[in-house]
Design an enzyme around this catalytic site. Structure first.
Site, PDB file in Angstrom:
ATOM      1  N   HIS A 102      -2.121  -0.843  10.038  1.00  0.00           N
ATOM      2  CA  HIS A 102      -1.638  -2.210  10.283  1.00  0.00           C
ATOM      3  C   HIS A 102      -0.419  -2.137  11.202  1.00  0.00           C
ATOM      4  O   HIS A 102       0.264  -1.109  11.281  1.00  0.00           O
ATOM      5  CB  HIS A 102      -1.231  -2.891   8.976  1.00  0.00           C
ATOM      6  CG  HIS A 102      -2.373  -3.277   8.101  1.00  0.00           C
ATOM      7  ND1 HIS A 102      -2.632  -4.567   7.724  1.00  0.00           N
ATOM      8  CD2 HIS A 102      -3.345  -2.519   7.514  1.00  0.00           C
ATOM      9  CE1 HIS A 102      -3.702  -4.601   6.940  1.00  0.00           C
ATOM     10  NE2 HIS A 102      -4.149  -3.367   6.796  1.00  0.00           N
TER      11      HIS A 102
ATOM     12  N   GLU B 104       0.814  -1.226   0.000  1.00  0.00           N
ATOM     13  CA  GLU B 104       0.000   0.000   0.000  1.00  0.00           C
ATOM     14  C   GLU B 104       0.849   1.278   0.000  1.00  0.00           C
ATOM     15  O   GLU B 104       0.504   2.260   0.648  1.00  0.00           O
ATOM     16  CB  GLU B 104      -1.003   0.007   1.153  1.00  0.00           C
ATOM     17  CG  GLU B 104      -2.162  -0.942   0.926  1.00  0.00           C
ATOM     18  CD  GLU B 104      -3.424  -0.557   1.688  1.00  0.00           C
ATOM     19  OE1 GLU B 104      -3.583   0.627   2.039  1.00  0.00           O
ATOM     20  OE2 GLU B 104      -4.252  -1.446   1.929  1.00  0.00           O
TER      21      GLU B 104
END
Length: 420
Positions: free
Chosen positions: A272, A49
Site C-alpha cells: 500500500h 497490518e
C-alpha cells in the site's frame, strides 16, 4: 477559545503488509519505516497490518524519542494488526472488535482469525479534544462475486456507529485506515453520510501522489498485478477522514502519498502507499446556515441500499444454517443406523469404519450451523439499527427542513449541549 486560535496536525497512515513468514522483505521494510517516521516527526502515525507484536516492539523502541506514546490493539487469534505512535500523550484508548469478520472455514483468506477492529485514541491538543480512530475492514477478494460484501457493509455501519457514539465529547474527529472500500462503494458512502466525515483527498487543494489518489498502484513491486487488472491506474482504499464540531473549522492543507516507492530509499514500504496529511484546525465564528431544501437526503438512499444488502446477507446466512441443520439430521440418522448395525452384529466392521467420518460430519455441520446462525443474528442486529435510523430520517423529511440537520446528518452539537 481565542479568536485567533489555530492548530496544525501532521498525520501518517500506512497498511504495513507485515505478515510474518509471508510478506516479502518484512524486516527491512519495518526498519526503513522506523527511519522514515523518525525523519519526518509526525504528530500521529497510525498503522495497519502490523501482525507481529515483535515488529511493534521494535518500532516502539526505535521511535521512542520522537513518539513517546504508543499502543498496540490486541484482538482475535492473530491480532487486529492496528497500532499507533504519538508525539503527544494519550489520555485514553479503547477498541471495538467487529461482530462479523468473514468465515472461519475460509482459512486461505484468514480475516476471521485476525479480529478486525477499530481502535480509538483520545488526545488533548492545545485545549482541544481529539478522537483519533484507526481501523482495517475485511478485504475484498473478488469484486465481481464478493461473498463478504454484507460483512463489510455491516463493519462500515459498526464503525460509523462507534464513531458516532464515542465522539460526542470530541472537538475534532480523525479516522485513518485501510477501509478496503472504493470511494463510491456502499460502505464508504454509508460511513461518510452517517458520521459527516470529510475525505482529505477530496477536500485538499494541495495533493501530490498517484492519479486519483490511488493507494495501491501497479508501479509498486509488492502489489499483486492481477488484483489491478480492471484498474490500470490503481485503487484508492486507504483514507484520512476528519471533521470538527461547530465553532471550529478543519481543513486539509496538504496531502501526500508515496508513489510506489519510499521517497528516500526508493524501495516501497509496503504494497500500500502511505498517506501523509497536514490538517489545520482554527476557530470559526458562528455562521448562518441556509435552510436545507425538501429534497430527499442522500442518507436515506444509502441507508436503503445498506438495509437491502444486509437483508440479503441475512437471508443467505439463514439458508446456509438451514442446509447445515438438514445435514446434522441426516448425520444423526446415519449414526443411529450404524449403532443398530453394530449392535446386531451385521457388517460390524463396516459400521465401525463409518462411525468416525459420520461423527466428523455431524460435528462439522454443527459448527457450520452455529456460525451461520450467529452471522444471521449479527446482520439482523445491524439491519434493525439501520431500520430505526431510516425511520428517523423519513420522519425528518416529513417534518420539514427545520428537523433535518439534527436527525439526518448525525452531527453531535445537540448531544454535546445536553452533556454540558
Amino acid at each position: 477559545m481565542k479568536p485567533n486560535f489555530s492548530l496544525r496536525l501532521r498525520v501518517f497512515n500506512l497498511n504495513c503488509w507485515g505478515i510474518p513468514y509471508l510478506s516479502k522483505h518484512r524486516a527491512d521494510r519495518v526498519k526503513r519505516l522506523g527511519d522514515f517516521l523518525n525523519r519526518e516527526s509526525f504528530d500521529l502515525a497510525l498503522l495497519e497490518e502490523v501482525w507481529s507484536e515483535q515488529d511493534f516492539q521494535y518500532l516502539r523502541q526505535k521511535l521512542l524519542p520522537a513518539y513517546p506514546a504508543a499502543h498496540y490493539f490486541r484482538s482475535g487469534i492473530i491480532g487486529s494488526g492496528l497500532c499507533v505512535f504519538s508525539k503527544h500523550p494519550i489520555q485514553e484508548f479503547t477498541q471495538h472488535v467487529f461482530t462479523l469478520n468473514g468465515y472461519p472455514y475460509m482459512i486461505h483468506h484468514g480475516d476471521w482469525f485476525c479480529g478486525k477492529a477499530v481502535g480509538l485514541l483520545v488526545l488533548h491538543l492545545g485545549g482541544l479534544v481529539l478522537n483519533a480512530y484507526v481501523t482495517h475492514l475485511h478485504a475484498e477478494y473478488n469484486r465481481q462475486k464478493d461473498i463478504y460484501l454484507a460483512h463489510r457493509v455491516a463493519q462500515a455501519w459498526e464503525l460509523a456507529q462507534f464513531i458516532h457514539h464515542t465522539s460526542k465529547k470530541a472537538d475534532v474527529v480523525l479516522l485513518c485506515g485501510d477501509l478496503n472500500l472504493h470511494p463510491k462503494d456502499l460502505g464508504c458512502r454509508l460511513l461518510k453520510e452517517w458520521t459527516g466525515l470529510h475525505d482529505a483527498f477530496l477536500e485538499t487543494r494541495d495533493f501530490k501522489g498517484p492519479e486519483e489518489g490511488c493507494t495501491m498502484v501497479p508501479e509498486n513491486c509488492y502489489v499483486n498485478q492481477q488484483e489491478l487488472e480492471q484498474f490500470p491506474l490503481g485503487i484508492r482504499i486507504d483514507y484520512v477522514l476528519y471533521k470538527a464540531v461547530s465553532g471550529l473549522y478543519i481543513s486539509c492543507k496538504t496531502l501526500r502519498t508515496t508513489t510506489g516507492h519510499e521517497p528516500h530509499s526508493g524501495s516501497p514500504l509496503s504494497d500500500h502507499e502511505a498517506l501523509m496529511a497536514t490538517l489545520c484546525v482554527r476557530h470559526s465564528p458562528p455562521q448562518h446556515n441556509p435552510s436545507p431544501t425538501h429534497e430527499r437526503s442522500p442518507l436515506i438512499s444509502v441507508l436503503r441500499e445498506a438495509w437491502a444488502e444486509l437483508d440479503q446477507g441475512m437471508a443467505q446466512g439463514r439458508r446456509w444454517a438451514t442446509i447445515a441443520g438438514y445435514v446434522i439430521g441426516l448425520g444423526l440418522l446415519l449414526l443411529a443406523l450404524l449403532c443398530a448395525l453394530a449392535a446386531g452384529g451385521e457388517i460390524k466392521e463396516v459400521a465401525v469404519l463409518l462411525w468416525t467420518p459420520s461423527v466428523g460430519l455431524v460435528l462439522g455441520a454443527g459448527a457450520f450451523y452455529l456460525f451461520h446462525v450467529q452471522e444471521a443474528k449479527g446482520l439482523c442486529r445491524a439491519r434493525a439499527e439501520l431500520q430505526h435510523v431510516l425511520g428517523r430520517a423519513r420522519e425528518a423529511q416529513d417534518l420539514g427542513p427545520e428537523s433535518q440537520p439534527a436527525l439526518l446528518l448525525g452531527q453531535q452539537e445537540g448531544d454535546r449541549a445536553e452533556e454540558q
